[in-house]
Design a protein around this motif. Structure first.
Motif, mmCIF file in Angstrom:
data_model
loop_
_atom_site.group_PDB
_atom_site.id
_atom_site.type_symbol
_atom_site.label_atom_id
_atom_site.label_comp_id
_atom_site.label_asym_id
_atom_site.label_seq_id
_atom_site.Cartn_x
_atom_site.Cartn_y
_atom_site.Cartn_z
ATOM 1 N N LYS A 299 -7.225 100.787 -43.743
ATOM 2 C CA LYS A 299 -8.528 101.409 -43.946
ATOM 3 C C LYS A 299 -8.548 102.183 -45.256
ATOM 4 O O LYS A 299 -7.521 102.508 -45.831
ATOM 5 C CB LYS A 299 -8.857 102.344 -42.777
ATOM 6 C CG LYS A 299 -9.004 101.623 -41.439
ATOM 7 C CD LYS A 299 -9.415 102.576 -40.328
ATOM 8 C CE LYS A 299 -9.613 101.824 -39.010
ATOM 9 N NZ LYS A 299 -10.013 102.746 -37.911
ATOM 10 N N THR A 300 -9.748 102.472 -45.736
ATOM 11 C CA THR A 300 -9.907 103.322 -46.912
ATOM 12 C C THR A 300 -10.325 104.722 -46.471
ATOM 13 O O THR A 300 -11.067 104.884 -45.490
ATOM 14 C CB THR A 300 -10.967 102.758 -47.875
ATOM 15 O OG1 THR A 300 -12.217 102.645 -47.184
ATOM 16 C CG2 THR A 300 -10.544 101.408 -48.397
ATOM 17 N N ASP B 104 -15.261 109.104 -35.286
ATOM 18 C CA ASP B 104 -14.211 109.476 -36.229
ATOM 19 C C ASP B 104 -13.673 110.890 -36.020
ATOM 20 O O ASP B 104 -12.795 111.330 -36.769
ATOM 21 C CB ASP B 104 -14.725 109.368 -37.671
ATOM 22 C CG ASP B 104 -14.992 107.931 -38.066
ATOM 23 O OD1 ASP B 104 -14.311 107.030 -37.538
ATOM 24 O OD2 ASP B 104 -15.898 107.710 -38.903
ATOM 25 N N LYS C 5 -4.817 103.596 -38.668
ATOM 26 C CA LYS C 5 -5.447 103.866 -39.967
ATOM 27 C C LYS C 5 -5.009 102.863 -41.049
ATOM 28 O O LYS C 5 -5.645 102.786 -42.105
ATOM 29 C CB LYS C 5 -5.081 105.274 -40.444
ATOM 30 C CG LYS C 5 -5.444 106.396 -39.483
ATOM 31 C CD LYS C 5 -6.928 106.613 -39.399
ATOM 32 C CE LYS C 5 -7.252 107.835 -38.556
ATOM 33 N NZ LYS C 5 -8.728 108.015 -38.385
ATOM 34 N N THR D 256 -6.445 103.418 -50.184
ATOM 35 C CA THR D 256 -6.215 102.456 -49.106
ATOM 36 C C THR D 256 -4.911 102.808 -48.400
ATOM 37 O O THR D 256 -3.880 102.985 -49.048
ATOM 38 C CB THR D 256 -6.134 101.025 -49.652
ATOM 39 O OG1 THR D 256 -7.345 100.718 -50.338
ATOM 40 C CG2 THR D 256 -5.926 100.023 -48.511
#
Length: 531
Positions: free
Chosen positions: A467-468, A383, A464, A516
């Motif tokens: 994704k959260t 990440d 992205k 989100t």
């Protein structure tokens, strides 16, 4: 969300040291310089225009006007510890990087402790302090202009900061200045202020009790209350040929680790949710101290980069690292990021990719295989977000050198990139190098680099969607019900934003939200929040 035209978004070209940050929230469906509907806008219209997205800034400047300095100070002072109304007022203008901003914060803190007030305009100030920048020629000119404006509108001006080293130049242009000091010369500035505007006698204030009316231990900050810059060292041991910072701020001088941690803890106790670690060379922290051991909270700690990162993690707040060089020992810090012990974010000024140019720049670690190191970091911490800056048009840069940089960027796929064209700085060794690149070629190369990186950024942000993310709220547009936030991937006032729709009145600035991601532009994310 409101529709925003390109004309309504006030931004600053990357080569300028000044900052003008857009405050309007950005739409998902409107063609703006943040969210263009058509890719064809990018290379010709947008990059040739003088109003480029601030996300592209090469320099992480933190300019503060006299009014902004006053507003931040009033927010930090409670009614009980505010100076008596009759106290003299000092105006403060702060220019330059976060390191200079920290210097300004310290000076304002000491002046406030001495009982001075911070003026909100030139007319109401008994004296004005201008903290200058001297990093590049445009910054020098901006500083000289700011000094001139202060003299014109007030008349009593003290100059400090990096440009203060050029006292003769300042006095030649502005002979009316009362005093000139160099960078991080806190005591000299305080003495100069007291000489020209005597310190107030707080014993005359019946409401003042020195035993209880103290400024918060963290001091006065010129940033929002939920984040703060923490400077861990001053100066630099490198001698990059395009840079004059060592001549302005000296060689590396690290703060003992107990001093750093005491400030970090005070900031946390004051409500800070994010610490931005800054210096000239963060990864060299403690080298000059020979990694001396100090005691903090009863535990021995070495004044060393890795040990500092471990200790900061224990505070339980966001810790973001800036100005890190890609040395091998940084690998261990990336391991901490992989273990969720630090924000997986590294700000590394690579500056170029061509070995011949890096050698001419005398860049540290220029012989390192940085691509291999980046790939290894992503194996350790998938990440991780990497931000960097690059110089284009450095003396002697050939088309082959520049193409090497573009090829490197394609493979590196950095998350955040700023760039600036090379400009001569008085005193820089690079000025005397042969084969300077014509200005039009520099600009063309700059535009090519930013167009390429814009595509890379857009691709990475598309990944992205769905994704959260945890985000930190920086601002709230209450009329539109939008929170302007940042994720771990976004440093304030230099990277992108996460715009969160349909928030409730319960959402506040400085709050963490889990959102989100619904959409993405080249630099920003758009998200929804379920509460």
């Amino acid at each position: 969300m409101p529709k925003t035209s390109t004309e309504s978004v006030k931004t600053t070209i990357i080569t300028s040291p000044s900052v003008s940050t857009p405050t309007a929230s950005m739409p998902k469906d409107t063609a703006t310089i943040f969210n263009p509907a058509k890719p064809t806008m990018v290379s010709e219209q947008r990059l040739s225009d003088s109003s480029q997205p601030y996300h592209h800034k090469a320099n992480h400047n933190q300019n503060r006007s006299i009014a902004q300095s006053s507003d931040a100070t009033l927010g930090a002072l409670s009614t009980e510890n505010a100076p008596v109304n009759a106290a003299p007022k000092i105006g403060f203008v702060s220019l330059g990087c976060p390191k200079a901003l920290v210097d300004s914060e310290r000076i304002i803190t000491e002046l406030s402790r001495d009982g001075y007030q911070v003026a909100s305009d030139y007319e109401g100030a008994d004296l004005v302090v201008v903290n200058t920048c001297g990093f590049i020629e445009s910054a020098v000119q901006e500083s000289l202009d700011a000094i001139g404006e202060a003299i014109s509108k007030n008349g009593k001006v003290i100059v400090t900061g990096c440009l203060g080293k050029e006292a003769d130049k300042i006095r030649a242009m502005h002979p009316a200045v009362l005093a000139v000091t160099g960078a991080h010369a806190y005591d000299e500035v305080i003495r100069a202020v007291a000489l020209h505007v005597p310190k107030p006698d707080r014993s005359l204030d019946a409401n003042y009790d020195p035993k209880i009316n103290l400024i918060n231990e963290a001091g006065i900050k010129l940033t929002p209350s939920h984040y703060a810059y923490l400077k861990i060292s001053e100066g630099c041991n490198h001698r990059c040929t395009f840079c004059i910072i060592p001549s302005l701020r000296g060689d590396l001088v690290s703060r003992p680790i107990d001093s750093v941690m005491n400030e970090a803890m005070a900031l946390k106790n004051a409500g800070v949710k994010e610490l931005l670690i800054i210096s000239q060379d963060t990864s060299a922290y403690g080298l000059d101290l020979k990694y001396k051991t100090s005691f903090w909270n009863g535990m021995p700690l070495k004044s060393k980069f890795y040990d500092l990162c471990q200790a900061l993690n224990d505070l339980g707040i966001w810790v973001r690292l800036h100005y890190v060089y890609p040395y091998p020992h940084v690998d261990k810090v990336v391991e901490l990021m992989g273990e969720k012990k630090l924000l997986p974010y590294l700000d590394i000024p690579f500056q170029h990719a061509s070995h011949s140019i890096l050698k001419a720049m005398k860049r540290p670690a220029h012989s390192e295989n940085t691509l291999a190191r980046i790939h290894a970091w992503r194996e350790i911490c998938p990440d991780i977000v990497i931000r960097s800056t690059f110089v284009v048009g450095f003396p002697g840069e050939t088309e082959e050198d520049f193409q090497c940089l573009l090829d490197w960027l394609v493979e590196a796929r950095l998350d955040r990139v700023g760039a600036f064209t090379y400009s001569e700085v008085e005193g820089a060794v690079a000025n005397d190098l042969p084969n300077h690149v014509p200005e039009d070629v520099k600009q063309q190369r700059y535009e090519r680099l930013m167009t390429l990186q814009q595509d890379i950024s857009a691709q990475k942000l598309q990944e992205k969607i769905g994704k959260t993310l945890m985000v930190l709220v920086d601002e709230i547009d209450s009329e539109e019900g939008v929170a302007i936030c940042r994720s771990y991937a976004d440093a304030p006032e230099i990277d992108g934003h996460v715009y969160v729709d349909d928030i409730t009145a319960a959402v506040k600035v400085g709050q963490f939200l889990t959102v989100t991601i619904d959409d993405a532009s080249e630099y920003d994310l758009f998200a929804s929040y379920k509460g």
